[in-house]
Design a protein around this motif. Structure first.
Motif, PDB file in Angstrom:
ATOM      1  N   LEU A 178      19.901  26.619  21.814  1.00 42.97           N
ATOM      2  CA  LEU A 178      20.359  25.359  21.219  1.00 42.97           C
ATOM      3  C   LEU A 178      21.884  25.267  21.254  1.00 42.97           C
ATOM      4  O   LEU A 178      22.447  24.197  21.477  1.00 42.97           O
ATOM      5  CB  LEU A 178      19.848  25.231  19.771  1.00 42.97           C
ATOM      6  N   PHE A 188      22.740  24.230  24.765  1.00 40.91           N
ATOM      7  CA  PHE A 188      22.530  22.793  24.953  1.00 40.91           C
ATOM      8  C   PHE A 188      23.680  22.015  24.323  1.00 40.91           C
ATOM      9  O   PHE A 188      24.204  21.060  24.914  1.00 40.91           O
ATOM     10  CB  PHE A 188      21.199  22.359  24.337  1.00 40.91           C
ATOM     11  N   ASP A 189      24.084  22.448  23.129  1.00 38.68           N
ATOM     12  CA  ASP A 189      25.188  21.771  22.441  1.00 38.68           C
ATOM     13  C   ASP A 189      26.489  21.867  23.246  1.00 38.68           C
ATOM     14  O   ASP A 189      27.290  20.941  23.261  1.00 38.68           O
ATOM     15  CB  ASP A 189      25.366  22.404  21.055  1.00 38.68           C
ATOM     16  N   SER A 219      28.110  17.450  29.560  1.00 41.25           N
ATOM     17  CA  SER A 219      27.506  16.281  30.203  1.00 41.25           C
ATOM     18  C   SER A 219      27.351  15.113  29.241  1.00 41.25           C
ATOM     19  O   SER A 219      26.916  15.297  28.107  1.00 41.25           O
ATOM     20  CB  SER A 219      26.122  16.644  30.749  1.00 41.25           C
ATOM     21  N   ALA A 220      27.683  13.903  29.723  1.00 42.10           N
ATOM     22  CA  ALA A 220      27.484  12.700  28.909  1.00 42.10           C
ATOM     23  C   ALA A 220      25.992  12.415  28.769  1.00 42.10           C
ATOM     24  O   ALA A 220      25.549  11.946  27.721  1.00 42.10           O
ATOM     25  CB  ALA A 220      28.190  11.507  29.541  1.00 42.10           C
ATOM     26  N   GLU A 221      25.208  12.665  29.814  1.00 45.84           N
ATOM     27  CA  GLU A 221      23.752  12.543  29.692  1.00 45.84           C
ATOM     28  C   GLU A 221      23.117  13.912  29.722  1.00 45.84           C
ATOM     29  O   GLU A 221      23.064  14.568  30.762  1.00 45.84           O
ATOM     30  CB  GLU A 221      23.143  11.677  30.808  1.00 45.84           C
ATOM     31  N   LYS A 222      22.662  14.354  28.573  1.00 50.88           N
ATOM     32  CA  LYS A 222      21.890  15.604  28.530  1.00 50.88           C
ATOM     33  C   LYS A 222      20.729  15.393  27.585  1.00 50.88           C
ATOM     34  O   LYS A 222      20.847  14.764  26.542  1.00 50.88           O
ATOM     35  CB  LYS A 222      22.754  16.793  28.110  1.00 50.88           C
ATOM     36  N   THR A 223      19.571  15.906  28.004  1.00 47.15           N
ATOM     37  CA  THR A 223      18.345  15.767  27.223  1.00 47.15           C
ATOM     38  C   THR A 223      17.704  17.131  27.090  1.00 47.15           C
ATOM     39  O   THR A 223      17.636  17.889  28.055  1.00 47.15           O
ATOM     40  CB  THR A 223      17.366  14.803  27.937  1.00 47.15           C
ATOM     41  N   LEU A 224      17.262  17.451  25.881  1.00 49.79           N
ATOM     42  CA  LEU A 224      16.531  18.688  25.634  1.00 49.79           C
ATOM     43  C   LEU A 224      15.064  18.353  25.425  1.00 49.79           C
ATOM     44  O   LEU A 224      14.750  17.462  24.634  1.00 49.79           O
ATOM     45  CB  LEU A 224      17.082  19.376  24.377  1.00 49.79           C
ATOM     46  N   HIS A 225      14.169  19.009  26.157  1.00 44.77           N
ATOM     47  CA  HIS A 225      12.738  18.907  25.896  1.00 44.77           C
ATOM     48  C   HIS A 225      12.264  20.269  25.390  1.00 44.77           C
ATOM     49  O   HIS A 225      12.233  21.234  26.152  1.00 44.77           O
ATOM     50  CB  HIS A 225      11.959  18.545  27.163  1.00 44.77           C
TER      51      HIS A 225
END
Lengths: 243, 243
Positions: free
Chosen positions: B203, B206-207, B211-217
Motif C-alpha cells: 500500500l 501504491f501511495d 502517476s496521475a492515473e493509478k488504480t489499485l485492485h
C-alpha cells in the motif's frame, strides 16, 4: 407508493418521481425492456436535489447496462424535516475536521448510527414497493454511500445480492464490527486522496468484511473524482452477480 | 534474435520460442491480425518452464484482446546459470519468512536490486528485437511482477505507455523512492491475503507512485488466487492506454 411525475428523457430512460409515505424518491427504467430488469439502489449522502445531476448520470449508466435504478431521500436531508441531533453532530464533525485533528468516535457515532437506524427500514420499504412494480425484478444491488447504510442493508436484507460501496464517509467503530457479518460479493471504491475520508479506516473496513469475494478499487483523486471507468466496472460487477 | 520453434495453438495463437543471445523467451501473436498489435510484456518471478501454464493463459487472454504478448527468462532462473549471491539472498529470505519475523531490508536489497540491474536491460533489448518484427507495434505495456522490475522499466523505458503491476513480491526501500518518479498510468493488483507479501509495504508503494492515473485492485485470496475477471480488467486498462 405515489408516483408524482413521469417523464421520458431524451435517451429513452423513463424517470418517475415518487413519494413513499413522506419519503421522496426517483426511479429510472428503460423505456422498453425485454423483461424484468434487476434493480440497483443508488446510495448517496443525502440531498436529492443537490445530488440529482450525479445521480441521474449514474442512473443512466445503470439503465444503459440493463438495470433499473432507484433512490430515496435520506432522513433529515433535502426536503425532509431536519433532525436536531443529526444537525448538531454534523456541525461538531465540521468543526473537528476544520480543526484538522482526529475526529472523536463519539461524534461519528452520533452522526451515523441514528441515520442507519432510520434509513435502512426506509430503503427496505422502498424495495417492497419497487419490486412490486411491473418491469422490475430481483436480485437487487446497492451502489454508493453512505457506506454504513450499505453495510447494514447487506447484513439484514436478504434480497440484496451484491453491493458496490463508496468508502467515502466517516465510519463508526460499530460498523467495522458489523462488516464482519457481511457475506455478499462486494466492490469497494476508495478515492485515495479523499480529503474528507480516513484512508486507514477505509482499508480497515475493507479488511473487516466477511465476504469471500471482495474487491477494492482505489483511485487517485478526491471525493468526487471517481473515474468514469469505475461506472463500467460497477456495471460489470453487477452483471456478474445480478443477472 | 533467433526463433527456435514456432507452433500454431488450437485457438489460432502463434507461439514462437526465441533466444536473444543467451536469454530464452516466448512470443505469442494472433495467427491473423488486421494490423500491428500493441505489445504486452508478461512479467513473472522467474522460471519460464514452471510458470508456462499461467503465462500461456495470460498470453492467450492478451492475444484474444488484440495484443501481442511476450516474455523472457529472468537472470539466474529457469535454464539460465544460477547467480551465487542471488541464491544466497533467496535462501536468507526463505529462512527469515520461515522464522515468521520481519524480513531484514538488507536481504531484500541483496535479492532484488541486482536482479533489477541485470533484468531491465534484457527486457529493453527484447523490446528492440520484438518491435522490429512485422505485426508488432507500439505502444508497449508491462504486466506482472517482479514489481521492482516494472518500476524501473516504467522510469527508464520511454516506449512503455502503461503497466499492470502485481504487488506480490518483496520491495526494497529504494524502489519505494524510485516509484515517485513513475508517471505512467498504472493498474496495481494486490492479493489481500497473500501469505508471502507485505500488505502494508504494498500500500505504501501504491501511495508512492507519481502517476496521475493509478488504480489499485485488491482482491481476497492468496498469491496465486488473482480472480479471472482481473484479466479482463487488465485488458480493458491496456485497451484504454495502448490503442
Amino acid at each position: 407508493m405515489h408516483v408524482s411525475s413521469e417523464r421520458l428523457l431524451d435517451d429513452g430512460v423513463v424517470e418517475r418521481e415518487f413519494l413513499l409515505g413522506a419519503v421522496p424518491g426517483i426511479l429510472w427504467t428503460a423505456g422498453s425492456a425485454p423483461g424484468p430488469a434487476p434493480l440497483v439502489l443508488l446510495g448517496h449522502p443525502g440531498g436529492l436535489r443537490a445530488m440529482y445531476p450525479r445521480l441521474l448520470a449514474r442512473a443512466r449508466h445503470s439503465v444503459g447496462a440493463g438495470f433499473a435504478a432507484a433512490t430515496i431521500e435520506l432522513p433529515g436531508s433535502g426536503d425532509r424535516p431536519r433532525i436536531a441531533a443529526a444537525e448538531q453532530a454534523r456541525a461538531d464533525l465540521r468543526r473537528a475536521l476544520a480543526a484538522g485533528g482526529p475526529v472523536d468516535d463519539g461524534i461519528v457515532d452520533r452522526l451515523v448510527l441514528p441515520l442507519v437506524e432510520q434509513a435502512v427500514p426506509e430503503w427496505r420499504a422502498a424495495l417492497d414497493a419497487l419490486l412490486a412494480l411491473p418491469g422490475i425484478g430481483g436480485p437487487v444491488g446497492y451502489a454508493g454511500g453512505v457506506i454504513s447504510i450499505g453495510v447494514r442493508l447487506a447484513v439484514v436484507e436478504p434480497r440484496l445480492a451484491a453491493a458496490v460501496l463508496f468508502a467515502g464517509s466517516v465510519v463508526p467503530r460499530a460498523v467495522l464490527e458489523e462488516a464482519r457479518r457481511v457475506t455478499l460479493p462486494l466492490l469497494v471504491l476508495l478515492q485515495w486522496d479523499d480529503e474528507g475520508n480516513d484512508r486507514r479506516r477505509a482499508l480497515e473496513l475493507f479488511d473487516a468484511f466477511g465476504s469471500a469475494e471482495k474487491t477494492l478499487h482505489a483511485n487517485t483523486g478526491g471525493h468526487t473524482g471517481v473515474p468514469a471507468f469505475e461506472g463500467d466496472d460497477g456495471n460489470r460487477f453487477f452483471a456478474r452477480h445480478l443477472t
